[in-house]
Write a protein that holds these residues in place. Sequence first.
Motif, PDB file in Angstrom:
ATOM      1  N   LEU A  55       0.823  -1.202   0.000  1.00  0.00           N
ATOM      2  CA  LEU A  55       0.000   0.000   0.000  1.00  0.00           C
ATOM      3  C   LEU A  55       0.860   1.255   0.000  1.00  0.00           C
ATOM      4  O   LEU A  55       0.535   2.247  -0.663  1.00  0.00           O
ATOM      5  CB  LEU A  55      -0.941  -0.014   1.208  1.00  0.00           C
ATOM      6  N   ALA A  56       1.967   1.226   0.750  1.00  0.00           N
ATOM      7  CA  ALA A  56       2.856   2.397   0.785  1.00  0.00           C
ATOM      8  C   ALA A  56       3.445   2.679  -0.595  1.00  0.00           C
ATOM      9  O   ALA A  56       3.583   3.847  -0.997  1.00  0.00           O
ATOM     10  CB  ALA A  56       3.970   2.166   1.814  1.00  0.00           C
ATOM     11  N   GLN A  57       3.777   1.615  -1.345  1.00  0.00           N
ATOM     12  CA  GLN A  57       4.289   1.823  -2.694  1.00  0.00           C
ATOM     13  C   GLN A  57       3.216   2.393  -3.622  1.00  0.00           C
ATOM     14  O   GLN A  57       3.495   3.236  -4.480  1.00  0.00           O
ATOM     15  CB  GLN A  57       4.816   0.502  -3.260  1.00  0.00           C
ATOM     16  N   ALA A  58       1.987   1.935  -3.437  1.00  0.00           N
ATOM     17  CA  ALA A  58       0.885   2.459  -4.248  1.00  0.00           C
ATOM     18  C   ALA A  58       0.659   3.938  -3.965  1.00  0.00           C
ATOM     19  O   ALA A  58       0.423   4.736  -4.885  1.00  0.00           O
ATOM     20  CB  ALA A  58      -0.395   1.664  -3.988  1.00  0.00           C
ATOM     21  N   ARG A  59       0.768   4.322  -2.680  1.00  0.00           N
ATOM     22  CA  ARG A  59       0.577   5.740  -2.341  1.00  0.00           C
ATOM     23  C   ARG A  59       1.701   6.607  -2.888  1.00  0.00           C
ATOM     24  O   ARG A  59       1.487   7.782  -3.213  1.00  0.00           O
ATOM     25  CB  ARG A  59       0.469   5.888  -0.831  1.00  0.00           C
ATOM     26  N   SER A  60       2.904   6.052  -2.995  1.00  0.00           N
ATOM     27  CA  SER A  60       4.001   6.827  -3.557  1.00  0.00           C
ATOM     28  C   SER A  60       3.865   6.980  -5.075  1.00  0.00           C
ATOM     29  O   SER A  60       4.356   7.960  -5.655  1.00  0.00           O
ATOM     30  CB  SER A  60       5.339   6.148  -3.223  1.00  0.00           C
ATOM     31  N   LEU A  61       3.181   6.025  -5.724  1.00  0.00           N
ATOM     32  CA  LEU A  61       2.986   6.118  -7.167  1.00  0.00           C
ATOM     33  C   LEU A  61       1.817   7.031  -7.535  1.00  0.00           C
ATOM     34  O   LEU A  61       1.877   7.763  -8.525  1.00  0.00           O
ATOM     35  CB  LEU A  61       2.734   4.726  -7.768  1.00  0.00           C
ATOM     36  N   ILE A  62       0.753   7.011  -6.728  1.00  0.00           N
ATOM     37  CA  ILE A  62      -0.458   7.778  -7.028  1.00  0.00           C
ATOM     38  C   ILE A  62      -0.535   8.949  -6.060  1.00  0.00           C
ATOM     39  O   ILE A  62      -0.697   8.748  -4.851  1.00  0.00           O
ATOM     40  CB  ILE A  62      -1.717   6.898  -6.909  1.00  0.00           C
ATOM     41  N   LYS A  63      -0.387  10.138  -6.553  1.00  0.00           N
ATOM     42  CA  LYS A  63      -0.397  11.338  -5.721  1.00  0.00           C
ATOM     43  C   LYS A  63      -1.807  11.914  -5.646  1.00  0.00           C
ATOM     44  O   LYS A  63      -2.105  12.988  -6.157  1.00  0.00           O
ATOM     45  CB  LYS A  63       0.575  12.377  -6.288  1.00  0.00           C
TER      46      LYS A  63
END
Length: 428
Positions: free
Chosen positions: A398-406
């Motif tokens: 989830l943390a990686q997804a949040r870093s990809l989608i701003k």
Amino acid sequence: VEMITSFLEPYIKCVECGPSPFLLCLQCFTRGYEYKKHQSDHKYEIMTSDFPVLEPGWTAQEEMALLEAVMDCGFGNWQDVAYQMRTKTKEECEGHYMKNFINNPLFSSTLLNLRQMEDHLSRTADTAIPFKPTDDPPRPSFDSQLSRDMAGYMPARADFMEEFDNYAEWDLKDIDFVDDDSDILHALKVAVVDIYHSRLKERQRRKKIIRDHGLINLRKFQILERRYPKEVQDLYDVMRRFARVVGPIEHDKFIESHTLEFELRREIRRLQEYRREGIQSFCGAKVYERVKRMREDERRKRNMLCDILQYIHDSRACQQWLHKQAAIDAGITPVVTTIITSGRRSAPPLNLTGLPGTEKLNEREKELCQVVRLVPGAYLEYKQALLNECRRQGGLRLAQARSLIKIDVNKTRKIYDFLIKEGYINKA
């Protein structure tokens, strides 16, 4: 024998044989040719079109040949028409056709009323954009807003403050032709001067286009342009780049012809709608239009009510809104009341109708976009980015997804959970 062409005239027509006409050429008639019911002693008529119809010098046979040639070659191609006829010149064909078939008052009562069309075209020409390069453009004060709108044009000098290719003269400022120049150096200097002349010609060409098309007074040009319907304005924007190819009058007539075509198509669609609805008179059409407007008003009111009821979940607010709408419909000034609501009202679902990319989503993805209030195009972009990262990493957190989608972290979590649930991506 029966297939007699107009080039074998005169020919013989049997009066007694029928109902289909029995025709004979002169050679068969002189030999007493008999065929089926036809006998050589039957009464007959001599058929010929070697006589004038509309004016002397043009036989009926030539009139028919002219009409067939115009139909085959097209109106205006008089050279080809004359070649197909072989008996008249180009000028004779054009003059005879225009005099007897276009400007002839005998044809004024036909279905396509040429006189009405001519009057309409004359009115259209009068209302066309008046491209008049001789009009004196306004003379605003220096550095005013109107002067900037006119790109710094100076009417007294017919020049701009900053011309096209404004620094073209810089290449010539250091050139000096002297007697001891070598042939190569002299040819190089001449080539530079020739290049400068070509740049001046391009500058003059652009300036001529601006003057001829009336683009100096841009504000007046834009006001005249707005009189077209929106569809024609879009066409005008697209076709503006071709205005430099033709003259201003030709370009204006081209746009006016498309305006006329648009109006005719709209009128044809309206008449086709009347025919589908069974309307047979213009009086019935007026009643139909009035009822149609009333029906559309009622539909808009119902849609507005559905939207209000969808967005407002407070029954008291709904009742107050209904009383206010009823008062407006009755012509009474509604009493403005303050609606006090407690708590934060949830945002309504996003309406995806007409949004680009909606057709690429399945039903569950559409429901997600409505709840999260995310347009389909952005969702597809975020989805592809997460799929690529998951494929590259072998899993996704989830943390990686949040870093990809701003975007909002809550929306990111919902998208991430949805993709995990649907099996698009895997947890790391």
